[in-house]
Design a protein around this motif. Structure first.
Motif, PDB file in Angstrom:
ATOM      1  N   LEU A   1       0.833  -1.217   0.000  1.00  0.00           N
ATOM      2  CA  LEU A   1       0.000   0.000   0.000  1.00  0.00           C
ATOM      3  C   LEU A   1       0.864   1.262   0.000  1.00  0.00           C
ATOM      4  N   PHE A   2       1.907   1.269   0.832  1.00  0.00           N
ATOM      5  CA  PHE A   2       2.793   2.434   0.899  1.00  0.00           C
ATOM      6  C   PHE A   2       3.443   2.696  -0.456  1.00  0.00           C
ATOM      7  N   LEU A   3       3.977   1.637  -1.071  1.00  0.00           N
ATOM      8  CA  LEU A   3       4.653   1.824  -2.353  1.00  0.00           C
ATOM      9  C   LEU A   3       3.688   2.140  -3.487  1.00  0.00           C
ATOM     10  N   CYS A   4       2.470   1.659  -3.406  1.00  0.00           N
ATOM     11  CA  CYS A   4       1.481   2.015  -4.428  1.00  0.00           C
ATOM     12  C   CYS A   4       1.156   3.502  -4.381  1.00  0.00           C
ATOM     13  N   PHE A   5       1.098   4.069  -3.178  1.00  0.00           N
ATOM     14  CA  PHE A   5       0.745   5.478  -3.041  1.00  0.00           C
ATOM     15  C   PHE A   5       1.946   6.420  -3.174  1.00  0.00           C
ATOM     16  N   PHE A   6       3.099   6.035  -2.623  1.00  0.00           N
ATOM     17  CA  PHE A   6       4.239   6.951  -2.563  1.00  0.00           C
ATOM     18  C   PHE A   6       5.478   6.451  -3.288  1.00  0.00           C
ATOM     19  N   GLY A   7       5.455   5.238  -3.783  1.00  0.00           N
ATOM     20  CA  GLY A   7       6.655   4.617  -4.344  1.00  0.00           C
ATOM     21  C   GLY A   7       7.220   5.306  -5.564  1.00  0.00           C
TER      22      GLY A   7
ATOM     23  N   VAL B   1       9.163   5.213 -14.860  1.00  0.00           N
ATOM     24  CA  VAL B   1       8.479   3.925 -14.885  1.00  0.00           C
ATOM     25  C   VAL B   1       6.992   4.185 -15.079  1.00  0.00           C
ATOM     26  N   PRO B   2       6.405   3.643 -16.165  1.00  0.00           N
ATOM     27  CA  PRO B   2       4.969   3.844 -16.382  1.00  0.00           C
ATOM     28  C   PRO B   2       4.138   3.267 -15.233  1.00  0.00           C
ATOM     29  N   ASN B   3       2.977   3.858 -15.004  1.00  0.00           N
ATOM     30  CA  ASN B   3       2.104   3.422 -13.907  1.00  0.00           C
ATOM     31  C   ASN B   3       1.777   1.935 -13.989  1.00  0.00           C
ATOM     32  N   LEU B   4       1.425   1.451 -15.168  1.00  0.00           N
ATOM     33  CA  LEU B   4       1.076   0.042 -15.328  1.00  0.00           C
ATOM     34  C   LEU B   4       2.223  -0.860 -14.892  1.00  0.00           C
ATOM     35  N   VAL B   5       3.421  -0.544 -15.316  1.00  0.00           N
ATOM     36  CA  VAL B   5       4.594  -1.342 -14.960  1.00  0.00           C
ATOM     37  C   VAL B   5       4.831  -1.279 -13.454  1.00  0.00           C
ATOM     38  N   TRP B   6       4.685  -0.100 -12.884  1.00  0.00           N
ATOM     39  CA  TRP B   6       4.891   0.056 -11.441  1.00  0.00           C
ATOM     40  C   TRP B   6       3.928  -0.839 -10.655  1.00  0.00           C
TER      41      TRP B   6
END
Length: 141
Positions: free
Chosen positions: A16-22, A36-41
């Protein structure tokens, strides 16, 4: 059991942390040199709990002195994941490579969890039942 449950909870918070702030942290860390594109992230983020679970399950093989199984699992999974990355990279680019990366974690998970559970005589229901983990802690006190 408790270690697996703890890893699942901690990796969930990390996810969750990395999805929001990573991506912001990654951009700061790389001085925005790599985008890094959002989809790849988000594909890479899916691998966090999978990796945490199979890596923790892998400690059972070291504890029972059967590291060969774990090594064979890793070798097989890496060959399959490399093939998946190779097949998907051309049509999907970096997203295809990310899918191959997550495939490695998924393959390792489905190979290690059942055998590590068998080694320690635990069912998958017990492993992921948080009530069971709490009962085990209370029994020890």
């Amino acid at each position: 059991i408790l270690a697996m449950q703890g890893v699942l909870v901690i990796s969930g918070f990390g996810l969750l942390f990395l999805c929001f702030f990573g991506q912001q942290l990654y951009g700061w860390w790389t001085h925005n040199e790599l985008d890094v594109p959002n989809l790849v992230w988000f594909i890479f983020m899916l691998g966090i709990p999978l990796n945490a679970l199979w890596w923790t399950a892998g400690t059972v093989f070291r504890a029972v002195n059967k590291p060969t199984r774990f090594s064979v699992f890793g070798f097989i999974a890496s060959i399959i994941a490399t093939f998946i990355s190779w097949c998907l990279s051309y049509p999907f680019g970096l997203a295809g490579a990310a899918i191959g990366f997550v495939a490695m974690d998924f393959i390792m998970l489905i190979m290690t969890i059942p055998l590590s559970n068998k080694e320690i005589s635990v069912t998958s229901d017990e492993l992921f039942s948080f009530n069971h983990g709490i009962r085990e802690i209370l029994k020890r006190k």
